[in-house]
Design an enzyme around this catalytic site. Structure first.
Site, PDB file in Angstrom:
ATOM      1  N   LYS A  21       0.833  -1.209   0.000  1.00 32.88           N
ATOM      2  CA  LYS A  21       0.000   0.000   0.000  1.00 32.88           C
ATOM      3  C   LYS A  21       0.866   1.257   0.000  1.00 32.88           C
ATOM      4  CE  LYS A  21      -3.138   0.433   3.410  1.00 32.88           C
ATOM      5  NZ  LYS A  21      -3.033   1.664   4.185  1.00 32.88           N
ATOM      6  N   SER A  22       1.883   1.281   0.844  1.00 35.07           N
ATOM      7  CA  SER A  22       2.727   2.490   0.932  1.00 35.07           C
ATOM      8  C   SER A  22       3.396   2.777  -0.410  1.00 35.07           C
ATOM      9  CB  SER A  22       3.812   2.285   1.990  1.00 35.07           C
ATOM     10  OG  SER A  22       3.233   2.172   3.261  1.00 35.07           O
ATOM     11  N   ARG A  26       2.770   5.983  -3.289  1.00 37.14           N
ATOM     12  CA  ARG A  26       3.924   6.795  -3.708  1.00 37.14           C
ATOM     13  C   ARG A  26       4.150   6.719  -5.210  1.00 37.14           C
ATOM     14  NH1 ARG A  26       4.210   5.585   1.539  1.00 37.14           N
ATOM     15  NH2 ARG A  26       5.550   6.755   2.963  1.00 37.14           N
ATOM     16  N   GLY A  91      -5.118   7.817   5.476  1.00 35.34           N
ATOM     17  CA  GLY A  91      -4.241   8.833   6.070  1.00 35.34           C
ATOM     18  C   GLY A  91      -3.007   9.055   5.218  1.00 35.34           C
ATOM     19  N   ARG A 119      -8.928  12.129  12.219  1.00 30.57           N
ATOM     20  CA  ARG A 119      -7.505  11.896  12.508  1.00 30.57           C
ATOM     21  C   ARG A 119      -6.701  13.203  12.477  1.00 30.57           C
ATOM     22  NH1 ARG A 119      -5.646   6.797   9.060  1.00 30.57           N
ATOM     23  NH2 ARG A 119      -3.784   7.098  10.341  1.00 30.57           N
ATOM     24  N   GLN A 163       4.740   9.178   7.118  1.00 28.34           N
ATOM     25  CA  GLN A 163       3.780  10.077   6.465  1.00 28.34           C
ATOM     26  C   GLN A 163       4.221  11.526   6.613  1.00 28.34           C
ATOM     27  OE1 GLN A 163      -0.143   9.162   7.931  1.00 28.34           O
ATOM     28  NE2 GLN A 163      -0.157   7.139   6.993  1.00 28.34           N
ATOM     29  N   ASP A 309       1.679  -1.063  11.805  1.00 29.16           N
ATOM     30  CA  ASP A 309       0.346  -1.515  11.384  1.00 29.16           C
ATOM     31  C   ASP A 309       0.082  -2.971  11.775  1.00 29.16           C
ATOM     32  OD1 ASP A 309      -0.171   0.943  10.266  1.00 29.16           O
ATOM     33  OD2 ASP A 309       0.606   0.381   8.295  1.00 29.16           O
ATOM     34  N   LYS A 336      -4.821   5.751  14.546  1.00 25.86           N
ATOM     35  CA  LYS A 336      -4.833   5.065  13.245  1.00 25.86           C
ATOM     36  C   LYS A 336      -6.271   5.052  12.709  1.00 25.86           C
ATOM     37  CE  LYS A 336      -0.480   4.315  12.851  1.00 25.86           C
ATOM     38  NZ  LYS A 336       0.262   5.041  11.799  1.00 25.86           N
ATOM     39  N   ARG A 340      -6.784   1.909  17.741  1.00 24.51           N
ATOM     40  CA  ARG A 340      -6.491   0.472  17.652  1.00 24.51           C
ATOM     41  C   ARG A 340      -6.180  -0.163  18.991  1.00 24.51           C
ATOM     42  NH1 ARG A 340      -3.341   0.114  11.875  1.00 24.51           N
ATOM     43  NH2 ARG A 340      -5.271   0.022  10.681  1.00 24.51           N
TER      44      ARG A 340
HETATM   45  C1  S3P Z   1       2.552   4.801   6.225  1.00 28.59           C
HETATM   46  C2  S3P Z   1       3.103   5.168   7.427  1.00 28.59           C
HETATM   47  C3  S3P Z   1       2.570   4.740   8.741  1.00 28.59           C
HETATM   48  C4  S3P Z   1       1.579   3.584   8.600  1.00 28.59           C
HETATM   49  C5  S3P Z   1       0.630   3.789   7.456  1.00 28.59           C
HETATM   50  C6  S3P Z   1       1.387   3.901   6.150  1.00 28.59           C
HETATM   51  C7  S3P Z   1       3.156   5.298   4.971  1.00 28.59           C
HETATM   52  O1  S3P Z   1       1.932   5.837   9.352  1.00 28.59           O
HETATM   53  O2  S3P Z   1       0.840   3.402   9.788  1.00 28.59           O
HETATM   54  O3  S3P Z   1      -0.292   2.719   7.359  1.00 28.59           O
HETATM   55  O4  S3P Z   1       2.841   4.759   3.888  1.00 28.59           O
HETATM   56  O5  S3P Z   1       3.945   6.243   5.044  1.00 28.59           O
HETATM   57  P1  S3P Z   1       2.754   6.947  10.225  1.00 28.59           P
HETATM   58  O6  S3P Z   1       3.637   7.684   9.309  1.00 28.59           O
HETATM   59  O7  S3P Z   1       1.681   7.820  10.801  1.00 28.59           O
HETATM   60  O8  S3P Z   1       3.477   6.164  11.266  1.00 28.59           O
END
Ligand code: S3P
Length: 425
Positions: A21-22, A26, A91, A119, A163, A309, A336, A340
């Site tokens: 997902k991350s 990007r 988020g 959030r 993030q 996560d 989150k 959680r």
């Molecule tokens: C993510 C960073 C994490 C993670 C989120 C994905 C990212 O959050 O919990 O699911 O893709 O950069 P934080 O940056 O708030 O820790």
């Protein structure tokens, strides 16, 4: 609607889980900012990432799906969208896009679903404001971002957050001034890896990242490896369901994302990591989990960024372990997709598992979970998937509400698990 998982097994098979997902978020955002074409393979087509694809298109890039998981993005000058950008449940989508917009001379309003609108956003609007971005709104979406004309920043974050780091770096692409982000320990580094692949200069030293002078992006090809945060569910199920053997192919094993796997091995898990290779500058391997006797361990706070996560599914693994599992440094879990920490405690209690929170520490006493509970997920995909895994190995079935939210990160989760032998209906 609810979903119920019933004692199953053994689970057996080799599977592929959806793309990370991350990295998927990007790839779309960087592709949209870059000159020329970016071709993406293995993109996660979950609701969170599809919201980012729609956002990048609304901001002026060409974004086209050419096949299953195959996408083509052609960057262009970003323009102010007419309608608010709805990031859904994501988020990551919201915070990274707010950073990217801050770096362009445009205006965009961001919103999201009820969870995302609750959030905190000050963590990004604070540093972006320091760089010169003007915002309308407070700590919560909807927020309007007036981008462009940015200066630099030397930002020290008290907590490691990819993030926040990524929002600042993406904004910094539109600035010529010094842009530095310092973290107490490095958070996931996919933005850095991908920025470098797109031709942006940056340097890294421990938890410090600094943009170089060359900040223009050139389109490139991106192959997205399988998401370790999604693979965690079938792999933990393989450990806790008697007689199981489950292999996940092509999983991202970037050490900044591997905290869960390190912890499970410490707990006694028979977890084999084979066929290590590099895909697009990211480490990838095949992981096999065999049913194992697990023992409680203490998980230090400094491991949290590499498994942030994965605490819901670790708590489920801990419920089947002998003795206590103590997890420190979980404050971030409260903000989150749901609170959680509260959702894990309530879910475990509903399934007859002893657990308590002491400040930011979670303690789970393992044994043989009774199951039988109706778990309230608060619309949180990872709470839903974690407690379904508990139901596969507990005495009585576990039921979760709002299972449709699983599609935000793991489309096809239920049929994939059923294919391994899981009884979920
Ligand atoms: C993510 C960073 C994490 C993670 C989120 C994905 C990212 O959050 O919990 O699911 O893709 O950069 P934080 O940056 O708030 O820790």
């Amino acid at each position: 609607m609810t979903l119920q998982a019933t004692a199953s097994g053994p689970l057996r098979g080799r599977i592929k889980v959806p793309g990370d997902k991350s990295i998927s978020h990007r790839a779309l955002i960087l592709g949209g900012l870059a000159e020329g074409e970016t071709r993406i393979e293995g993109l996660l087509e979950g609701d969170d990432v599809l919201a980012t694809a729609a956002a990048v298109r609304a901001l002026g890039a060409e974004v086209e799906r050419t096949g299953e998981g195959a996408w083509r993005v052609r960057g262009g000058p970003w323009t102010s969208p007419e309608a608010p950008i709805d990031c859904g449940n994501s988020g990551t989508g919201a915070r990274l896009l707010m950073g990217a917009v801050a770096g362009r001379p445009i205006t965009a309003t961001f919103t999201g679903d009820e969870s995302l609108r609750s959030r905190p956003m000050k963590r990004v609007t604070g540093p972006l404001g320091e760089m010169g971005t003007r915002f309308e709104g407070g700590d919560r979406l909807p927020i309007t971002v007036h981008g462009g004309g940015l200066g630099g920043i030397d930002f020290e974050n008290a907590t490691a957050s990819a993030q926040v780091k990524s929002a600042i770096l993406l904004a910094g692409l539109g600035s010529a001034a010094d842009v530095i982000v310092r973290e107490p320990r490095p958070s996931r580094d996919h933005s850095e890896n991908m920025l470098a692949a797109f031709g942006c200069e940056l340097t890294r030293d421990g938890g410090t990242v600094r943009l170089g002078a060359q900040r223009g992006l050139r389109g490139t090809d991106v192959v997205v490896p399988a998401d370790p945060s999604s693979a965690a569910f079938p792999l933990v199920a393989g450990l806790i369901v008697r007689g199981s053997e489950v292999t996940v192919e092509g999983m991202l094993v970037n050490p900044l994302r591997a905290g869960l796997y390190e912890t499970l091995i410490e707990m006694g898990a028979d977890l084999r990591i084979e066929n290590r290779r590099a895909v697009n500058g990211e480490a990838v391997a095949d992981l096999t989990a065999r049913a194992s006797r697990l023992y409680g361990v203490t998980v230090p706070a400094d491991r949290a960024p590499s498994m942030i996560d994965e605490y819901p599914i670790l708590a489920v693994a801990a419920a089947f372990a002998e003795g206590e599992t103590v997890m420190h440094g979980l404050g971030e879990l409260r903000v989150k997709e749901s609170d959680r920490l509260a959702a894990i405690l309530a879910g475990l209690a509903a399934c007859g598992v002893d657990a308590r929170a002491d400040g930011d520490t979670l303690v789970v006493t393992g044994g043989a979970p009774a199951g039988g509970g109706l778990v309230t997920t608060h619309g949180d995909h990872r709470i839903a998937m974690s407690f379904l895994m508990l139901g596969l190995a507990a005495r009585d079935a576990a039921t979760v509400d709002e299972p449709h939210m699983i599609a935000t990160s793991f489309p096809g989760f239920v049929p994939l698990m059923q294919g391994l032998g899981a009884r979920i209906a």
